[in-house]
Design an enzyme around this catalytic site. Structure first.
Site: not given
Length: 473
Positions: A361-362
């Site tokens: 996740e980013n």
């Protein structure tokens, strides 16, 4: 030699069932803890009344529209798609012996659609939700019995999808139960720290059991954990701030330490002593924990600062509520932007564990505006992702072994923290507002073609970040 990502790098995006699927009680699905938080993780849990409607009930209707969405992901060149299985689609109440075939069949169709486009499924077993039935009957993860229910669920899906899914994760952002214990652990939000760590211990045992089951049932699969990683810098060079940053980093590194090393780190002995925490940890638990993960996965959105100065003003908009770094800018929601922090984090983790890493996740949540010609010019998102990916490539040059990168929310989805649609992360716009109005039409943003070019070039289209004012206060 030109810096680039490995040829086998798993480029893609990341979703969560409870934020995209909708169909919250279709085909036999039961109610989850997420269904009991219609206003998001930051909102309080509630007892739903029959007939109540909330935005997550439809989400972006991924349950029915996934072929269209996966085709768009394939157009961008995705090699990997992270999503989750909704536990309540398989076991609606959580304690059934026989799984719900309709739920199993849905994920068969979903994974088949990914495989059709050579997109590798990366599947999370529990992403910010669990059966609400287990909360009502047993007290959620506060009860040791829940370990067995999760074991049964994990083994059921490993057996069913063993030929389709080769990358697995156990619990999403397991450390977030320290901040919102109802969401993932099914505990009352005012629970004592003793009860939260006890529930987390049971989850850690269940995670290790799942790792063992995965290795037995799918020998050629890889399974990891997932932690919300927000590294803490000392706010000043005062020794007290240095020690405070060490302490704050250990709060989340603890979850990697247990799952990557197979035992509780010694520093937790002092924490438990000071907080009067005594856990139910059996000899069998200690043996179970020795089954360690194959790789470490994590989310990274921002870094934080640590200080013993209680007068320091904190940021807003994030459940962790960290101390503000005066050298960083912030997003509309108050999340500070620190691309170099991800390089620091990658090196920190690889130095500490020498296991492969996976950024799962980013991304940047922002308000997108549709122009008169129908286009969506999200240069702010492109800049955020470009600058982070540039630093990720630097970390690979540093010697970090990185399996892949899945940006959060490649298509707009319902925010986990506040259940908003206006906080958008995607390369693909979804026509739906915070009140649930809209056609659900999908539309490519400017970042869509940008990410497509990054993937096809193995990162060679990334630009060196602009030099910013070093004292950006």
């Amino acid at each position: 030699m030109k810096k680039q990502f490995p040829n086998n790098f798993l480029w893609g995006g990341a979703l969560a069932a409870n934020q995209v699927e909708g169909a919250h009680q279709i085909d036999g699905k039961g109610l989850s803890t997420s269904d009991m938080q219609p206003h998001g993780v930051i909102g309080h849990s509630i007892e739903r009344n029959l007939g109540d409607f909330h935005i997550k009930d439809i989400g972006i209707d991924f349950y029915h529209r996934y072929p269209e969405d996966i085709a768009l992901f394939a157009e961008m060149g995705f090699k990997c798609l992270r999503t989750s299985i909704a536990w309540t689609r398989i076991f609606p109440e959580g304690d059934e012996e026989i799984p719900n075939e309709n739920g199993l069949a849905f994920y068969d169709r979903l994974f088949d659609e990914m495989i059709k486009y050579n997109i590798q499924p990366l599947i999370t077993l529990s992403h910010f939700e669990m059966p609400y039935g287990l909360v009502k009957k047993y007290g959620g993860w506060g009860n040791r019995k829940t370990i067995a229910f999760f074991d049964h669920y994990a083994r059921t899906v490993f057996e069913r999808y063993q030929h389709k899914v080769k990358y697995w994760l156990t619990f999403n952002e397991i450390n977030m139960s320290l901040f919102s214990c109802f969401t993932s652990a099914g505990l009352p939000e005012n629970s004592k720290i003793q009860d939260i760590y006890q529930a987390l211990h049971y989850q850690l045992v269940a995670s290790a059991n799942a790792v063992k089951a995965c290795h037995e049932i799918i020998p050629d699969a890889k399974i990891g954990n997932m932690v919300a990683a927000a590294p803490y810098y000392p706010l000043t060079c005062h020794p007290d701030d240095i020690l405070e940053s060490l302490k704050k980093n250990r709060e989340w590194l603890f979850f990697f330490d247990v799952q990557a090393r197979g035992y509780y780190p010694s520093y937790m002995t002092r924490l438990f002593k000071e907080k009067n925490i005594t856990l139910d940890i059996t000899d069998e638990d200690k043996i179970a924990l020795k089954e360690t993960i194959d790789f470490l996965s994590f989310s990274y959105y921002m870094s934080s600062c640590a200080t013993t100065n209680l007068e320091i003003i904190k940021t807003s908009g994030n459940i962790i509520n960290p101390v503000k770094n005066p050298y960083l800018s912030s997003s509309e929601w108050g999340w500070q932007i620190d691309p170099k922090g991800i390089r620091y984090l990658l090196n920190m983790l690889y130095d500490r564990y020498q296991k492969p890493l996976f950024i799962v996740e980013n991304g940047l949540g922002a308000r997108d505006v549709i122009q008169d010609d129908g286009s969506i010019i999200d240069d702010y998102r492109i800049k955020y992702l470009n600058d982070h990916l540039f630093q990720i490539r630097e970390a690979i040059e540093d010697g970090v072994q990185l399996l892949g990168y899945t940006s959060w929310g490649p298509i707009d989805l319902v925010s986990a923290s506040t259940a908003e649609m206006s906080k958008r992360y995607g390369f693909i716009y979804v026509d739906r507002d915070d009140q649930g109005n809209g056609t659900l039409e999908r539309r490519r943003k400017k970042s869509f073609n940008w990410y497509k070019a990054v993937i096809s070039s193995h990162g060679n289209t990334l630009q060196a970040p602009e030099v910013e004012n070093e004292n950006n206060q």
